[in-house]
Design a protein around this motif. Structure first.
Motif, PDB file in Angstrom:
ATOM      1  N   THR A 299      74.191  78.272  36.623  1.00 43.07           N
ATOM      2  CA  THR A 299      73.086  78.948  35.524  1.00 43.07           C
ATOM      3  C   THR A 299      71.609  78.015  35.986  1.00 43.07           C
ATOM      4  O   THR A 299      71.689  77.226  35.025  1.00 43.07           O
ATOM      5  N   ASN A 302      66.463  79.876  33.204  1.00 40.44           N
ATOM      6  CA  ASN A 302      66.850  80.169  31.783  1.00 40.44           C
ATOM      7  C   ASN A 302      67.308  81.559  31.439  1.00 40.44           C
ATOM      8  O   ASN A 302      68.182  81.414  30.678  1.00 40.44           O
ATOM      9  N   GLY A 303      66.816  82.447  32.355  1.00 48.08           N
ATOM     10  CA  GLY A 303      67.495  83.715  32.082  1.00 48.08           C
ATOM     11  C   GLY A 303      68.844  83.928  32.259  1.00 48.08           C
ATOM     12  O   GLY A 303      69.475  84.459  31.307  1.00 48.08           O
ATOM     13  N   SER A 304      69.333  83.138  33.483  1.00 50.28           N
ATOM     14  CA  SER A 304      70.806  83.125  33.446  1.00 50.28           C
ATOM     15  C   SER A 304      71.614  82.356  32.227  1.00 50.28           C
ATOM     16  O   SER A 304      72.621  82.700  31.922  1.00 50.28           O
ATOM     17  N   LYS A 305      71.044  81.487  32.010  1.00 51.89           N
ATOM     18  CA  LYS A 305      71.563  80.485  30.837  1.00 51.89           C
ATOM     19  C   LYS A 305      71.607  81.273  29.576  1.00 51.89           C
ATOM     20  O   LYS A 305      72.816  81.279  28.901  1.00 51.89           O
ATOM     21  N   ILE A 306      70.759  82.124  29.353  1.00 51.30           N
ATOM     22  CA  ILE A 306      70.898  83.147  28.176  1.00 51.30           C
ATOM     23  C   ILE A 306      72.098  84.275  28.494  1.00 51.30           C
ATOM     24  O   ILE A 306      72.725  84.371  27.728  1.00 51.30           O
ATOM     25  N   ALA A 307      71.807  84.923  29.595  1.00 47.27           N
ATOM     26  CA  ALA A 307      72.674  86.025  29.703  1.00 47.27           C
ATOM     27  C   ALA A 307      73.975  85.878  30.210  1.00 47.27           C
ATOM     28  O   ALA A 307      74.775  86.270  29.573  1.00 47.27           O
ATOM     29  N   ARG A 308      74.456  84.753  30.767  1.00 50.15           N
ATOM     30  CA  ARG A 308      75.667  84.399  31.158  1.00 50.15           C
ATOM     31  C   ARG A 308      76.350  83.550  30.043  1.00 50.15           C
ATOM     32  O   ARG A 308      77.656  83.556  30.025  1.00 50.15           O
ATOM     33  N   GLY A 310      74.981  82.787  26.841  1.00 50.37           N
ATOM     34  CA  GLY A 310      74.448  82.927  25.509  1.00 50.37           C
ATOM     35  C   GLY A 310      73.773  81.832  24.781  1.00 50.37           C
ATOM     36  O   GLY A 310      73.703  81.444  23.791  1.00 50.37           O
ATOM     37  N   ARG A 312      70.661  80.009  23.457  1.00 50.13           N
ATOM     38  CA  ARG A 312      69.571  80.853  22.676  1.00 50.13           C
ATOM     39  C   ARG A 312      68.349  80.803  23.068  1.00 50.13           C
ATOM     40  O   ARG A 312      67.819  79.519  23.482  1.00 50.13           O
ATOM     41  N   THR A 337      82.806  82.485  26.675  1.00 53.89           N
ATOM     42  CA  THR A 337      82.713  83.740  27.837  1.00 53.89           C
ATOM     43  C   THR A 337      83.914  83.603  28.618  1.00 53.89           C
ATOM     44  O   THR A 337      84.044  84.676  29.034  1.00 53.89           O
TER      45      THR A 337
END
Ligand code: ATP
Ligand code: MG
Length: 406
Positions: A299, A302-308, A310, A312, A337
């Motif tokens: 990941t 940042n987007g991937s850390k959020i999407a995959r 969770g 924050r 997850t």
């Protein structure tokens, strides 16, 4: 007294750093198994005069001289003439060898150059050694009371000849006693100097010899002694280093980690940023890991850390992706997850750019989530990008091991 062994490697490419001398290690390990150690090793370029000098020197220093390389048919393959010169004997053409070499070329349907005839020459009084994996036969001889064996350079040709002919020949001639053995152990999380203090005290007590090296944060200790003494060394060493004890023998950190996971039936999932999958890669180097490794995700954004995972958005905004909080949420997120009992995460700045005063290049946060608790470790590693990645993966694996040991 144990016979003295000298090893001579030939090849200009070895001296130019274009090839690594792996044959030396192959010799050493095969000899160790029969109770012999190399006293002396030299690497010599493909030069006739220097080869002759080195051969004479090796023969003066040792009872057994093992040489690899230079048995090919080309002009830079000088082992045959150098042996003849150093030990005052002629080269003789051996029709039977010649027949075998030609048959080999026919069998593989390779056109043969005229110069290959040279490979059917052997020093007078030598015994030819078959080479099932190549065209160059080896040979062994006794010269001025010294046993000399010449083997091909390519490792896949050299090793079978060593195991199949040369080692048995040495055992028959010298009957080395197998009174000593080597005992190896590895530690982690302890400084080399501290391990050194411990091991020197122990080996003095039991009359053994030792060697110590540090590789990638792991300390390797080798002790030489009689089997009974080694048993006592092993017991004392284990006790003295406690938790830092990683393994006996030559296991890798990932072998130990996966072994522990399997033993305890703990499943694991990995979320990696700066290590780019290295932690998962090292885990998957171990056979049988599929029973415990559920998934590994890289990941990076940042987007991937959020999407995959969770993580924050507020955490990233307040502390950044390279932070204790983010590492913690990554480890917890990947466990949640994936459904694994243990979650592992890395996030850091591998460099060379992107460093600041508070967050320098080489800064990595490692997190392990297990049994409702998350531990985070902050480390700053020196060195370049690949080195930072490697050390970070090592620390992550070491944390998993520690977690399981507790
Ligand atoms: P060839 O018939 O292939 O020429 P050779 O017996 O003449 O075999 P060399 O020419 O010395 O051997 O080396 C051939 C190749 O074997 C080298 O290019 C190198 O890749 C490998 N090699 C030689 N010596 C070593 C060594 N000590 N350790 C590892 N590899 C070696
Ligand atoms: Mg060659």
């Amino acid at each position: 007294m144990a016979p003295r062994v000298a090893v001579l490697s030939t090849g200009t490419e070895l001296l130019r750093g274009r090839g690594t001398d792996t044959n030396l290690a192959t010799f050493a390990r095969a000899l160790e198994a029969v109770g012999l150690e190399i006293r002396y090793h030299a690497t010599c370029g493909d030069d006739f005069g220097r080869l002759v000098d080195e051969l004479k020197l090796a023969a003066a220093r040792a009872d057994i001289v093992l040489m690899s390389g230079g048995l090919g048919p080309t002009d830079d393959d000088l082992t045959r003439p150098a042996i003849a010169e150093a030990f005052h004997r002629g080269l003789e053409f051996r029709p039977r060898l010649w027949k075998e070499i030609r048959a080999r070329f026919r069998r593989f349907k390779i056109p043969m150059a005229a110069i290959n005839r040279r490979q059917a020459e052997a020093p007078e009084g030598s015994r030819s050694l078959p080479n099932p994996n190549g065209s160059a036969p080896g040979f062994e001889l006794e010269a001025d009371g010294v046993y000399v064996a010449c083997l091909p350079g390519p490792p896949r040709e050299m090793k079978p000849m060593l195991d199949g002919y040369v080692v048995p020949s040495i055992v028959k001639r010298f009957r080395p006693s197998r009174e000593w053995r080597l005992w190896e152990a590895r530690t982690i999380g302890m400084a080399e100097g501290d391990v050194d203090v411990v091991i020197t005290r122990i080996i003095k007590r039991h009359g053994c010899g030792y060697g110590i090296t540090a590789k990638g944060g792991i300390i390797h200790v080798t002790v030489k002694g009689r089997p009974a003494a080694l048993k006592r060394v092993a017991r004392d060493f284990r006790k003295a280093v406690g938790r830092a004890f990683l393994c006996e023998g030559e296991k890798r950190l990932e072998d130990v980690v996966v072994g522990e996971l399997l033993k305890r039936k703990v499943t694991i999932a990995v979320a990696e940023s700066c290590t780019g999958g290295l932690v998962a890669s090292r885990l998957t180097d171990v056979a049988g890991v599929s029973d415990v490794l559920l998934e590994g995700v890289v990941t990076y954004s940042n987007g991937s850390k959020i999407a995959r995972l969770g993580v924050r958005a507020a955490t990233l905004e307040a502390h950044g992706a390279v932070s204790e909080q983010c590492a913690r949420e990554m480890a917890e997120g990947v466990a949640r997850t994936s459904g694994a009992s243990m979650g592992v995460a890395t996030t850091g700045i591998a460099g060379p750019g992107g460093g600041t005063r508070e967050k320098p290049v080489g800064l990595v946060y490692h997190a392990v989530h297990y049994r409702g608790r998350t531990r985070v470790e902050r480390r700053v590693f020196p060195g370049e990008r690949p080195h930072v990645k490697e050390r970070a993966a090592m620390v992550a694996l070491a944390m998993v091991r520690r977690e399981l040991a507790e």
